[in-house]
Design an enzyme around this catalytic site. Structure first.
Site, PDB file in Angstrom:
ATOM      1  N   LYS B  84       0.803  -1.222   0.000  1.00 54.93           N
ATOM      2  CA  LYS B  84       0.000   0.000   0.000  1.00 54.93           C
ATOM      3  C   LYS B  84       0.840   1.278   0.000  1.00 54.93           C
ATOM      4  O   LYS B  84       0.429   2.295  -0.550  1.00 54.93           O
ATOM      5  CB  LYS B  84      -0.953   0.002   1.195  1.00 54.93           C
ATOM      6  CG  LYS B  84      -1.978  -1.138   1.173  1.00 54.93           C
ATOM      7  CD  LYS B  84      -3.044  -0.916   0.120  1.00 54.93           C
ATOM      8  CE  LYS B  84      -4.058  -2.050   0.062  1.00 54.93           C
ATOM      9  NZ  LYS B  84      -5.026  -1.875  -1.021  1.00 54.93           N
ATOM     10  N   GLU B 106      -9.848   6.053   2.761  1.00 56.15           N
ATOM     11  CA  GLU B 106     -10.658   4.971   3.295  1.00 56.15           C
ATOM     12  C   GLU B 106      -9.715   3.816   3.597  1.00 56.15           C
ATOM     13  O   GLU B 106      -8.616   3.764   3.064  1.00 56.15           O
ATOM     14  CB  GLU B 106     -11.685   4.523   2.260  1.00 56.15           C
ATOM     15  CG  GLU B 106     -11.159   3.542   1.198  1.00 56.15           C
ATOM     16  CD  GLU B 106     -10.085   4.104   0.276  1.00 56.15           C
ATOM     17  OE1 GLU B 106     -10.009   5.351   0.173  1.00 56.15           O
ATOM     18  OE2 GLU B 106      -9.310   3.331  -0.320  1.00 56.15           O
ATOM     19  N   SER B 377       1.585  -9.647  -1.206  1.00 52.94           N
ATOM     20  CA  SER B 377       1.271  -8.223  -1.058  1.00 52.94           C
ATOM     21  C   SER B 377       1.445  -7.679   0.353  1.00 52.94           C
ATOM     22  O   SER B 377       1.609  -6.481   0.540  1.00 52.94           O
ATOM     23  CB  SER B 377      -0.155  -7.951  -1.536  1.00 52.94           C
ATOM     24  OG  SER B 377      -1.070  -8.760  -0.818  1.00 52.94           O
TER      25      SER B 377
HETATM   26  C1  PLP Z   1      -1.831  -7.032   2.161  1.00 54.10           C
HETATM   27  C2  PLP Z   1      -2.943  -6.647   1.274  1.00 54.10           C
HETATM   28  N1  PLP Z   1      -3.072  -7.249   0.079  1.00 54.10           N
HETATM   29  C3  PLP Z   1      -4.078  -6.947  -0.754  1.00 54.10           C
HETATM   30  C4  PLP Z   1      -5.052  -6.041  -0.415  1.00 54.10           C
HETATM   31  C5  PLP Z   1      -6.178  -5.814  -1.369  1.00 54.10           C
HETATM   32  O1  PLP Z   1      -6.113  -4.623  -2.059  1.00 54.10           O
HETATM   33  P1  PLP Z   1      -5.736  -4.586  -3.594  1.00 54.10           P
HETATM   34  O2  PLP Z   1      -6.615  -5.569  -4.292  1.00 54.10           O
HETATM   35  O3  PLP Z   1      -6.016  -3.186  -3.984  1.00 54.10           O
HETATM   36  O4  PLP Z   1      -4.323  -4.927  -3.744  1.00 54.10           O
HETATM   37  C6  PLP Z   1      -4.964  -5.373   0.805  1.00 54.10           C
HETATM   38  C7  PLP Z   1      -5.978  -4.372   1.188  1.00 54.10           C
HETATM   39  O5  PLP Z   1      -6.070  -3.881   2.255  1.00 54.10           O
HETATM   40  C8  PLP Z   1      -3.892  -5.691   1.669  1.00 54.10           C
HETATM   41  O6  PLP Z   1      -3.770  -5.102   2.861  1.00 54.10           O
END
Ligand code: PLP
Lengths: 258, 419
Positions: B84, B106, B377
């Protein structure tokens, strides 16, 4: 009744218009019909019937809560048009709703359902002019006015292009923010009313809740005032609703009479 | 095709009040995105503050077990513990160049809120974050983190009290304070230009992967797998590979309990897989809705994937067949959470666990090829409480015998948690 006819009638009397908003189905279909009757009896010239959406981003807490109540009570677009068709008041009815409900039903069908149930205008707060092409065409084919909004931050250039498409009336958002009652409406409103040279009537809304504010807005040059949350709050209270609605409509309408 | 569209998806379905702000943002972005001064400053933040570039880690144990070569892109190592920050640094810097004073955001899992708080504290903005009341409960460590960094957190009690409602409330704030405020949206969702801006700032992930995999393997991967809530980590890693037709791209959505909708809610968050076209929060995209177009509440074990829509560019890429949407259940994601922790010593976020689970589930079929990159992620620290509560409730259920069939008290049921 078409919006233009109503404004023509008012113009002959040199009156300004009171446009009242309530959320359809809040708290029930029957109640809404009585409330509309009370509004008209009190002096409302045009009634906006909100078709509730699950995610009303342009609305403050008062109308959000009304939408939630109406949805819980079972309001949906099919019922909405049925209800509208059963209202026989001598005022134009306008549908205010969010674009996904229109998109899902299909723009053509939505406009057609409006026309056949006696709704002669549509306001869509999350549909800026850039995205309105399809609905605009459908409205034109079905004899329904698509009403556009302008705000204090809308540039003169945008106002000009919006005016090119406007019919019914131009909805002037009094100040930045969501719907709801406020104390300060006059300042920015005067400024924007002065900037707009419109062939359709100008109606100011968002935040107007009493006769003093209505008088200021009319004095500043508006052809109409739009009052929503103040009526919806009365409905939410559940206390003596119809007579209080009628009285508030009457009071505010006094500010619109020449 | 309009600039604001991806095929027939995208657009700007917002109140008139926001249209000038969107234009201002797009103009500013176009002005600065190739400006050497902006890029240098952003690069510096990414490296010195964010900890980039992140490793592309060869997961030897997983690879051995599943018989293919599996790499993990370690976005869990970015400052804050998730991808993020890539976006919040970019947008906060842009907001500074635009002369804004205040930032709002948000957040779902609280990761984007945390990353916003970090960027805002560092760059001297006043920050306020909207978070669904249900998420405030299940991710309260992140609430403390945000508050520690001087950010005000508002619990949103409308609607389903999750991410979608937090976005509604942030939009309402923005409509009111648009003149001095930048809305720092956290995923590739919302009205144009947000899906484009967030994608571009997150593309650093895919650009690095490209360099790293060429260094390590001398070729591009056969497939790239990323979880998709709004879709920012997925678009970030996919985007630099869109033109490489041989690289298969798999966004993995939250399958929740079951891929089914009731009248009022979806038991999952799989809008790419089984959503329908509609308009949600500024964009024409794939959404979860009922037959009238009312938005259905979504559901997932992971707060960050619990959203009723998805970015419009992903909807478009799915539409033209360039990406292959798929999903795994809550249960499969949890299994992957445990397995990656045990096998590699890496505790993944529950969101990222969905991507890992999909690879575990399908590696054997051969359809992912021999060389796979998973976008890890985020890290799982924020999820420990959720996972432990789920485990306790499961163990509770198992020790209970047939005589006692009522709901276990400690079952972490969303409906109980929320109020
Ligand atoms: C670690 C992590 N991965 C994925 C996401 C999902 O978001 P996005 O689909 O925008 O990557 C989030 C959302 O809070 C997250 O914290």
């Amino acid at each position: 009744m078409r919006i233009a006819e109503k404004f023509a009638e008012l113009k002959r009397r040199k009156d300004k218009a009171l446009i009242a908003y309530v959320c359809a189905g809040d708290p029930s279909v029957e109640a809404t019909k009585e409330i509309v009757h009370a509004l008209v009896k009190g002096g409302a010239d045009i009634v906006e019937l909100g078709l509730p959406f699950s995610d009303p981003v342009a609305d403050g807490p008062t109308i959000q809560e009304a939408s939630t109540r109406a949805l819980k009570a079972g309001m949906n677009p099919d019922l909405y048009f049925e209800m509208a068709a059963s209202i026989h008041e001598n005022v134009p009815l306008i549908c205010m709703t969010y674009y996904n409900l229109i998109y899902k039903r299909g723009t053509e069908k939505f406009a057609r359902d409006c026309a056949s149930s006696g709704i002669t205008g549509i306001i869509v707060p999350d549909l800026p002019s850039e995205e309105s092409g399809e609905l605009h065409e459908a409205c034109k084919r079905n004899g329904v006015d698509l009403i556009f909004l302008v705000t204090p931050v809308t540039s003169d250039l945008r106002i000009k292009s919006i005016l090119g498409m406007a019919s019914g009336f131009l909805y002037i958002v009094s100040r930045l923010g969501v719907t709801g009652q406020r104390t300060d409406v006059a300042g920015s409103t005067k400024d924007i009313l002065n900037r707009i040279d419109s062939r359709v009537p100008k109606a100011v809304g968002f935040g107007i809740s009493n006769k003093e504010q209505a008088a200021e807005v009319i004095h500043a040059g508006s052809d109409a005032v739009i009052v929503g949350s103040a009526f919806v709050s009365i409905i939410a209270s559940g206390d003596n609703v119809n007579s209080r609605i009628e009285r508030l409509a009457h009071e505010i309408k006094q500010s619109c009479i020449n | 095709m309009k600039d604001s569209m991806y095929g027939r998806f995208g657009g700007q379905f917002v109140p008139e009040t926001l249209m000038p702000a969107l234009t201002e943002l797009e103009d500013a972005y176009k002005l600065y995105k190739d400006d050497p001064r902006f890029l240098k400053e952003l690069g510096n933040y990414m490296k010195e503050f964010g900890g980039r570039r992140t490793p592309l880690y060869y997961a030897a144990n997983l690879s051995k077990k599943y018989g293919i070569r599996i790499y993990l892109k370690r976005e869990d190592l970015v400052h804050g513990g998730a991808h993020k920050l890539n976006n919040t640094l970019g947008q906060a810097l842009l907001a500074r160049y635009m002369g804004k004073e205040r930032i709002i955001a948000e957040t779902g899992a609280g990761q984007h809120g945390t990353a916003t708080a970090m960027a805002a504290a560092n760059m001297g903005f006043k920050a306020e974050v909207y978070m669904g009341a249900k998420d405030v409960m299940r991710q309260h460590m992140n609430v403390y983190r945000m508050e520690l960094m001087g950010c005000e957190v508002h619990a949103v009690r409308s609607g389903s009290m999750t991410l979608k409602d937090a976005i509604n409330e942030a939009l309402r704030d923005w409509v009111t304070n648009v003149q001095n405020t930048h809305y720092l949206i956290g995923s590739v969702v919302g009205p144009h230009p947000y899906p484009m801006i967030v994608r571009d700032f997150q593309s650093v992930i895919g650009k690095e992967v490209r360099e790293q995999i060429l260094e390590k393997e001398g070729r591009l991967p056969d497939s790239i797998v990323a979880c998709a809530g709004g879709g920012s980590n997925a678009m970030g890693i996919f985007h630099p590979f869109i033109k490489d037709e041989n690289v298969m791209l798999y966004p993995v959505e939250a399958g929740g309990e079951e891929l089914k909708n009731t009248d009022r809610e979806a038991l999952h968050s799989s809008s790419l897989c089984i959503g329908e076209e509609g308009i949600l929060q500024g964009a024409h995209t794939l959404i979860l809705q009922d037959r009238y177009g009312q938005i259905l509440e979504s559901s997932s074990v992971s707060a960050g994937l619990d959203y009723s829509g998805v970015g419009p560019e992903l909807a478009h890429l799915a539409d033209i067949g360039r990406i292959t949407p798929c999903n795994v259940s809550d249960h499969e994601a949890l299994e992957a959470f445990y397995e990656l922790s045990r096998m590699e010593g890496i505790i993944p976020a529950l969101e990222s666990s969905h991507a890992v689970a999909y690879v575990m589930k399908t590696a054997e079929t051969g359809k992912l090829g021999d060389l796979v990159v998973i976008n890890l992620s985020g890290r799982g620290d924020k999820d420990l409480e959720t996972v432990f509560r789920l485990r306790e409730s499961k163990e509770g259920e198992e020790t209970k015998t047939v005589e006692d069939k009522k709901e276990p008290d400690n079952k972490i049921n969303d409906k109980e948690v929320c109020l």
